[in-house]
Design an enzyme around this catalytic site. Structure first.
Site, PDB file in Angstrom:
ATOM      1  CE  LYS A   1     -31.938 105.605 -76.064  1.00 42.46           C
ATOM      2  NZ  LYS A   1     -32.994 104.668 -76.380  1.00 42.46           N
TER       3      LYS A   1
ATOM      4  NE  ARG B   1     -21.983 102.755 -79.778  1.00 40.31           N
ATOM      5  CZ  ARG B   1     -22.307 101.484 -79.594  1.00 40.31           C
ATOM      6  NH1 ARG B   1     -21.858 100.556 -80.415  1.00 40.31           N
ATOM      7  NH2 ARG B   1     -23.071 101.130 -78.585  1.00 40.31           N
TER       8      ARG B   1
ATOM      9  CG  LEU C   1     -32.918  94.689 -75.835  1.00 40.08           C
ATOM     10  CD1 LEU C   1     -31.661  94.240 -75.103  1.00 40.08           C
ATOM     11  CD2 LEU C   1     -34.157  94.359 -75.024  1.00 40.08           C
TER      12      LEU C   1
ATOM     13  CG  PHE D   1     -40.076 106.403 -82.336  1.00 39.83           C
ATOM     14  CD1 PHE D   1     -40.371 105.749 -81.152  1.00 39.83           C
ATOM     15  CD2 PHE D   1     -38.773 106.415 -82.774  1.00 39.83           C
ATOM     16  CE1 PHE D   1     -39.379 105.131 -80.413  1.00 39.83           C
ATOM     17  CE2 PHE D   1     -37.769 105.787 -82.043  1.00 39.83           C
ATOM     18  CZ  PHE D   1     -38.082 105.143 -80.872  1.00 39.83           C
ATOM     19  CG  LEU D   2     -45.276 110.756 -84.514  1.00 38.94           C
ATOM     20  CD1 LEU D   2     -46.794 110.939 -84.528  1.00 38.94           C
ATOM     21  CD2 LEU D   2     -44.730 110.928 -85.931  1.00 38.94           C
TER      22      LEU D   2
ATOM     23  CE  LYS E   1     -25.618  98.493 -86.003  1.00 37.28           C
ATOM     24  NZ  LYS E   1     -26.172  97.187 -86.217  1.00 37.28           N
TER      25      LYS E   1
ATOM     26  CB  CYS F   1     -29.706 100.858 -83.437  1.00 41.75           C
ATOM     27  SG  CYS F   1     -29.022 100.088 -81.978  1.00 41.75           S
TER      28      CYS F   1
HETATM   29  C1  UGA Z   1     -33.394 101.581 -81.416  1.00 39.68           C
HETATM   30  C2  UGA Z   1     -34.788 100.925 -81.440  1.00 39.68           C
HETATM   31  O1  UGA Z   1     -35.742 101.799 -80.850  1.00 39.68           O
HETATM   32  C3  UGA Z   1     -34.781  99.601 -80.709  1.00 39.68           C
HETATM   33  O2  UGA Z   1     -36.053  98.970 -80.821  1.00 39.68           O
HETATM   34  C4  UGA Z   1     -33.712  98.698 -81.323  1.00 39.68           C
HETATM   35  O3  UGA Z   1     -33.609  97.462 -80.635  1.00 39.68           O
HETATM   36  C5  UGA Z   1     -32.368  99.395 -81.248  1.00 39.68           C
HETATM   37  O4  UGA Z   1     -32.452 100.649 -81.950  1.00 39.68           O
HETATM   38  C6  UGA Z   1     -31.355  98.483 -81.899  1.00 39.68           C
HETATM   39  O5  UGA Z   1     -31.462  98.234 -83.098  1.00 39.68           O
HETATM   40  O6  UGA Z   1     -30.504  97.923 -81.188  1.00 39.68           O
HETATM   41  P1  UGA Z   1     -31.992 103.001 -79.602  1.00 39.68           P
HETATM   42  O7  UGA Z   1     -30.982 103.202 -80.675  1.00 39.68           O
HETATM   43  O8  UGA Z   1     -31.526 102.583 -78.255  1.00 39.68           O
HETATM   44  O9  UGA Z   1     -33.075 101.873 -80.050  1.00 39.68           O
HETATM   45  O10 UGA Z   1     -32.739 104.362 -79.412  1.00 39.68           O
HETATM   46  P2  UGA Z   1     -34.175 105.009 -79.678  1.00 39.68           P
HETATM   47  O11 UGA Z   1     -34.844 105.264 -78.396  1.00 39.68           O
HETATM   48  O12 UGA Z   1     -34.934 104.243 -80.669  1.00 39.68           O
HETATM   49  O13 UGA Z   1     -33.738 106.425 -80.278  1.00 39.68           O
HETATM   50  C7  UGA Z   1     -32.943 106.515 -81.454  1.00 39.68           C
HETATM   51  C8  UGA Z   1     -32.730 107.953 -81.844  1.00 39.68           C
HETATM   52  O14 UGA Z   1     -33.942 108.519 -82.341  1.00 39.68           O
HETATM   53  C9  UGA Z   1     -32.281 108.878 -80.713  1.00 39.68           C
HETATM   54  O15 UGA Z   1     -31.261 109.737 -81.194  1.00 39.68           O
HETATM   55  C10 UGA Z   1     -33.510 109.677 -80.360  1.00 39.68           C
HETATM   56  O16 UGA Z   1     -33.207 110.944 -79.854  1.00 39.68           O
HETATM   57  C11 UGA Z   1     -34.177 109.776 -81.724  1.00 39.68           C
HETATM   58  N1  UGA Z   1     -35.632 109.991 -81.652  1.00 39.68           N
HETATM   59  C12 UGA Z   1     -36.441 109.029 -81.132  1.00 39.68           C
HETATM   60  C13 UGA Z   1     -36.173 111.163 -82.130  1.00 39.68           C
HETATM   61  O17 UGA Z   1     -35.455 112.060 -82.634  1.00 39.68           O
HETATM   62  N2  UGA Z   1     -37.520 111.345 -82.077  1.00 39.68           N
HETATM   63  C14 UGA Z   1     -38.353 110.405 -81.567  1.00 39.68           C
HETATM   64  O18 UGA Z   1     -39.583 110.632 -81.561  1.00 39.68           O
HETATM   65  C15 UGA Z   1     -37.798 109.223 -81.077  1.00 39.68           C
END
Ligand code: UGA
Length: 430
Positions: free
Chosen positions: A321, A328, A154, A250-251, A264, A261
């Site tokens: 985000k 966190r 999630l 994710f780019l 960690k 997540c």
């Molecule tokens: C992430 C995973 O996407 C989930 O699939 C997973 O279940 C979760 O961790 C977990 O292990 O519980 P989450 O931490 O909620 O989910 O957030 P993301 O949407 O994945 O974003 C993570 C970070 O990456 C954010 O700081 C976001 O700003 C950054 N990000 C994301 C970027 O800098 N660039 C991107 O293209 C995408």
């Protein structure tokens, strides 16, 4: 027992536990939610939701009849065959996952009501944990308990959609019947269900998060090179994303990944590899790139403003985000501390994270809206790409700011529009 419409237990009503419990209720199950935090349980009973997650409050309300809240573990084991564990596993100082909350649940099992139980691990635990726990359960012959690993994928901010419309469901088990019972809970969703061994299921979770984090650090480094050579990383990413082997998600380059997540889990996987004698070089770089990326904005500010001593910098967004109040490992925290360390005054506005920010970012003046945050500032830095920032009040901002400088830490704004309003604009690799 254990089919749909049976009661299901959920131990640990944090973010993952509450979302999972609510969605299982939405699928027609009754769910007994247990947390040791009696105050939280009381508030949940009163309809107060402790986290900000779009759609969650409404879904809890809709399924109120099917959700019970309790602070007593026996209530769960008395009523439920399938019991999910969703307690947190925060990092320790070494980067290993802290499993004390998982073990606290395990150690109370001998005192629990008899009957067959299936423990389903939702928490992210190091590869090998399930095997060890299963072995221990067999050795101690504690009742009749099977263990299943069911990692969660999630995302905060879109967790309900992710649960109800997942890309895949992973179920790891050494007991095929128990695995099948858990799989049945998800059959309604009509999505691929991958049945695996325990260690493989645990590894899928870490490898998925580590790969996504690698994608982000990769595009961030491409952005840094784009900055040097005058290319536009947004278009580079678009061009790469059309290649189906790469994919376009994710780019988005920016000021680094945060949250509870990725930081960690990437560190934990590096540690898991290290503990087994393998040095995971790529992940070491992914982590380092991310740490440096959070600080890159500081140099961009210095390029335009010279020394930051006594300058005022406004941060737009603090959450790690959009659509969450979660701070966190947010890049904002590192950035704010760096700016304060350089002698700047820091002001900040976030649409939802302000109440939590007072504790997380000390020394920052927290404001109620964008205009108060930018008032008298030498630069505004967009840290979190909240929807409301797409329509910034540019004319008023220009009047209120000391210098018309906007650094777009998420490449979210329209550079032409910002420049047309009289600002100097700088993104990340754009
Ligand atoms: C992430 C995973 O996407 C989930 O699939 C997973 O279940 C979760 O961790 C977990 O292990 O519980 P989450 O931490 O909620 O989910 O957030 P993301 O949407 O994945 O974003 C993570 C970070 O990456 C954010 O700081 C976001 O700003 C950054 N990000 C994301 C970027 O800098 N660039 C991107 O293209 C995408």
């Amino acid at each position: 027992m254990g089919s749909e419409k049976e009661k299901i237990g959920m131990i640990g009503i944090g973010y993952v536990g509450l979302v999972t419990a609510t969605c299982l209720a939405e699928l027609g199950n009754r769910v007994v939610c247990m947390d040791i935090d009696a105050v939280k349980i009381e508030s949940l009973k009163n309809g107060e939701i402790p986290i900000f997650e779009p759609g969650l409050a409404e879904l809890i309300e809709k399924n109120r009849e099917r959700l019970d809240f309790t602070a007593a573990l026996e209530d769960v084991f008395k009523q439920c065959e399938i019991v999910f564990i969703a307690v947190d596993t925060p990092p320790t100082f070494t980067g290993d996952a802290d499993l004390s909350r998982v073990f606290a649940v395990m150690s109370s099992l001998p005192g629990m009501p008899d009957g067959h139980h299936i423990l389903v691990m939702k928490s992210t635990v190091p590869v090998g944990t399930g095997g060890k726990i299963s072995g221990e359960l067999n050795r101690q012959k504690i009742g009749s308990i099977d263990y299943v690993s069911n990692p969660e994928f999630l995302r905060e901010g879109s967790a309900i959609g992710d649960f109800l419309n997942p890309d895949r469901i992973v179920i790891g088990s050494q007991a095929p019947e128990a695995g099948e019972k858990v799989a049945r809970l998800y059959r309604k969703l009509d999505k691929p269900i991958l049945m695996t061994g325990l260690a493989t299921a645990e590894m899928i979770k870490y490898a998925s998060n580590a790969f996504l984090a690698t994608k982000i650090s990769f595009i961030n480094e491409i952005a840094n090179v784009c900055d040097e050579i005058g290319a536009d990383v947004s278009v580079v990413a678009e061009g790469m994303g059309y290649d189906q082997r790469i994919g376009d998600s994710f780019l988005n380059a920016g000021i680094g990944f945060g949250g509870s997540c990725f930081p960690k889990d990437v560190t934990a996987l590096k540690q898991i590899a290290g503990n087994s004698g393998y040095h995971f070089q790529l992940l070491t770089a992914v982590i380092e790139v991310n740490e440096l990326q959070k600080r890159r904005v500081v140099n961009k500010l210095k390029k335009h403003l010279g020394t930051l001593t006594d300058k005022t910098i406004a941060l737009l967004g603090l959450a790690f985000k959009p659509n969450t109040n979660d701070l966190r490992e947010a890049s904002s925290i590192v950035l704010a501390s760096r700016l304060l360390g350089d002698g700047a005054y820091v002001k900040a506005y976030d649409p939802v994270a302000i109440p939590d920010a007072a504790r997380a970012v000390r020394g920052v003046l927290l404001c109620d809206d964008v205009l108060s945050a930018v008032d008298g500032s030498d630069a505004a830095v967009l840290v979190t790409e909240w929807d409301e920032f797409a329509e910034l009040p540019l004319a008023e901002m220009k009047q209120r700011m000391r210098h018309p400088l906007i650094i777009d830490g998420r490449n979210f704004l329209d550079p032409d529009k910002i420049r047309a309003a009289g600002f100097t604009y700088e993104g990340i690799g754009r």
